[in-house]
Write an enzyme that holds these catalytic residues in place. Sequence first.
Site, PDB file in Angstrom:
ATOM      1  N   LYS A   1      -7.550  83.182 -44.021  1.00 35.13           N
ATOM      2  CA  LYS A   1      -7.004  83.822 -45.226  1.00 35.13           C
ATOM      3  C   LYS A   1      -5.624  84.411 -44.934  1.00 35.13           C
ATOM      4  CE  LYS A   1     -11.591  84.746 -47.040  1.00 35.13           C
ATOM      5  NZ  LYS A   1     -12.717  85.677 -47.145  1.00 35.13           N
TER       6      LYS A   1
ATOM      7  N   GLN B   1     -14.122  91.788 -45.750  1.00 30.55           N
ATOM      8  CA  GLN B   1     -14.890  90.615 -45.333  1.00 30.55           C
ATOM      9  C   GLN B   1     -16.364  90.978 -45.164  1.00 30.55           C
ATOM     10  OE1 GLN B   1     -13.644  87.402 -45.041  1.00 30.55           O
ATOM     11  NE2 GLN B   1     -15.807  86.861 -44.825  1.00 30.55           N
TER      12      GLN B   1
ATOM     13  N   ASP C   1     -11.384  89.953 -55.109  1.00 33.06           N
ATOM     14  CA  ASP C   1     -12.583  89.159 -54.840  1.00 33.06           C
ATOM     15  C   ASP C   1     -13.498  89.120 -56.070  1.00 33.06           C
ATOM     16  OD1 ASP C   1     -12.801  87.809 -52.441  1.00 33.06           O
ATOM     17  OD2 ASP C   1     -13.399  89.577 -51.292  1.00 33.06           O
TER      18      ASP C   1
END
Length: 311
Positions: A68, A112, A135
């Site tokens: 990412k 994460q 997200d």
Amino acid sequence: MWYAVGVNRESEQTMKAELIDGKALAAETRAKVKAGVAELKAKTGVTPGLGVVLVGDDPASRSYVTAKERALEEAGMRSVDVRLGAETTQEELLAVIARLNADPQVHGILVQLPLPRGLDADAVIEAIAPEKDVDGFTPINVGKMILGQDCFLPCTPHGVLRLLGQAGANTRGAHAVVVGRSAIVGRPLANLLSRKAPDGDATVTLCHSATPDLARFTREADILIVAAGRPGTVTGDMVKPGAIVIDVGVNRVPDPTAQRGYRLRGDCDFESVAAVASRLTPVPGGVGPMTIAMLLENTLKAAVRAAGGAS
Ligand code: NDP
């Protein structure tokens, strides 16, 4: 982009499905994001920034985060990396989120998952400012998604919708079967596919581990999306001939002949499913690259909004 399957002679005899090239679609999406970033910088001087929080040293999480960060850099974005030890307390992690929430150079925040044991992921996600929730995991964003309001769509489900679009799938009136009901993949996907929208309007069945006789449902699917986290969950005999199959699963299957000691496998038995389906995403190279591309898109959208623009 479509290309015929036929990696070797043996496969040519059995494979029928065309692969849906997630890598190519992701590259195209990322190029558009890069152009958007350059335009934003030129107009406002703002560089989109993403706070990337990794707690602990889970190898899979580390490699996802590295991928990412690389993608952010390539798109001309700023990555604000926060690395924390596995012993980090809930209070320390919440303080990091509060700092990123308050930082005007950070337009999106990614934590994460999974977090190490002892940390409350729900509370951490809930602490993220909704306008930085790229997200799409906070209750505010999830609620807006369910209500059909403008929001950050969760990256993996959003990427799956784009792949279906790329595959020319007509979701309207189709029977879509989703295997897996996690909050980050299966449930949002089932919801999005059932929306009254050009990429929705499907009749959706959501299956999970308590579904008896899974094959009875998967065989009815015009569009089959598998996100169970178990290799081989779906085999060719469970697929309706001609169905479009999206394999979300990413599983490390031990293989002593592989350089890293494992191979990545999806949740579908690739060979047998490819012999029956009309279109299929490979693993790797299907959903994974699109997840990252959608994260970049959401981060740009957050930065454009913070800079006072509409996106
Ligand atoms: P979870 O483990 O959170 O959820 C798995 C779901 O599958 C659960 O709802 C579970 O049911 C269901 N399930 C498990 N086994 C079966 C079975 N035999 N039959 C029917 N349902 C079953 O996983 P995630 O949703 O987070 O991820 C799913 C997969 O997708 C993983 O391999 C993950 O690595 C991958 N993934 C890939 C991403 C990408 O970018 N490519 C992003 C996110 C995930 P129950 O609820 O009853 O336990």
